[in-house]
Design an enzyme around this catalytic site. Structure first.
Site, PDB file in Angstrom:
ATOM      1  N   SER A 143       8.750  -6.504  12.392  1.00  0.00           N
ATOM      2  CA  SER A 143       7.410  -5.993  12.139  1.00  0.00           C
ATOM      3  C   SER A 143       7.451  -4.474  12.086  1.00  0.00           C
ATOM      4  CB  SER A 143       6.465  -6.445  13.257  1.00  0.00           C
ATOM      5  OG  SER A 143       5.238  -5.743  13.244  1.00  0.00           O
ATOM      6  N   TYR A 156       4.854  -7.349  22.564  1.00  0.00           N
ATOM      7  CA  TYR A 156       5.104  -7.697  21.160  1.00  0.00           C
ATOM      8  C   TYR A 156       5.985  -6.648  20.499  1.00  0.00           C
ATOM      9  CZ  TYR A 156       4.134  -8.713  16.218  1.00  0.00           C
ATOM     10  OH  TYR A 156       4.243  -8.991  14.875  1.00  0.00           O
TER      11      TYR A 156
END
Length: 268
Positions: A143, A156
């Site tokens: 990401s 995350y």
């Protein structure tokens, strides 16, 4: 289109969102597609959509037994595996760490890292020999949160940074027979990325954010203004998964619509 003609491609986490879009694109590119998905409801929907043309295997990416069962099913049906595309993942709700209950942090870390990182480690181990035999490819999903703050919360972001580093190590260990790369998306339309059970957010998905608000935020940050769909990412993943990629390994391709192209976010 036939970028993946004569390829057997496994998509983990392929039941919805990015994974489903990638599976559909790989099928359109001529691949024999296998989808590995944990949700029984999603497995039923997949079988309704694809019928017998796609091998659907229900299982958990964090379970060695389930991954081995998937490997056996692939070997029995196709006798080989040419590419593995990893698309599973969970979010952490973007909760600031100082607002997170202390007693839940341990469980949150275990939950997010187990799915987002351990799932890829186990997949690489279980399917590595098949990929070496075919001189295939492993394509993981990280990401833009691995590159810049505020793409998620601390846990995350840590998980996505770990995936980015894992790609380099696996490329080194699997060379020269297996090409290992990753894609780092930013915003994705209709994202089905769910929150963590440890924070009581497992029933929430990123797609629950009101579309107008999400699109407005995206356009304020990105140079390209169209919010990409899961299928829009398909050509990039398909190339990295294919035998046409003869030049890239150990790389993470940032697919961010220009989000990280400028250090200052305010045009004024």
């Amino acid at each position: 289109m036939s970028l993946l003609k004569d390829h057997v491609v496994l998509v983990t986490g392929g039941g919805s969102g990015l994974g489903l879009g990638l599976a559909r694109h790989c099928l359109a590119e001529g691949a024999e597609v296998v989808i590995f998905e944990i949700s029984a409801d999603k497995v039923r929907a997949l079988r309704e959509e694809f019928g017998p043309d796609v091998l659907i295997v229900q299982g958990d990416v964090t379970s060695l037994a389930d991954l081995r069962a998937c490997r056996e099913a692939i070997t029995e049906r196709y006798g080989r595996l040419d590419a593995l595309i990893g698309a599973q993942g969970i979010f952490d709700g973007n909760v600031p760490i100082l607002e997170m209950p202390e007693e839940r942090l341990d469980a949150l870390f275990e939950e997010v890292m187990r799915v987002n990182v351990k799932g890829y480690l186990l997949s690489a181990r279980v399917f590595g020999e098949l990929l070496r035999a075919s001189q295939g490819a492993l394509v993981l999903t990280t990401s833009t949160a691995a590159y810049a703050a505020d793409g998620g919360g601390a846990v995350y972001s840590a998980s996505k940074g770990a995936i980015r580093s894992l790609v380099g190590q696996l490329a080194f260990e699997f060379a020269p027979l297996v090409r290992v790369n990753a894609v780092a998306p930013a915003g994705i339309a209709n994202s089905q990325l769910s929150g963590p059970r440890s924070l009581g957010l497992d029933a929430q998905k990123q797609s629950d954010i009101p579309q107008d608000a999400f699109l407005s935020m995206f356009r304020s940050l990105s140079l390209l203004q169209e919010l990409p769909t899961p299928e829009d990412h398909g050509p990039l993943y398909a190339f990295l998964a294919s035998r046409h990629n003869r030049i890239m390994t150990g790389q993470t391709v940032v697919a961010d619509q220009g989000l990280l192209n400028r250090a200052v976010l305010n045009r004024g």
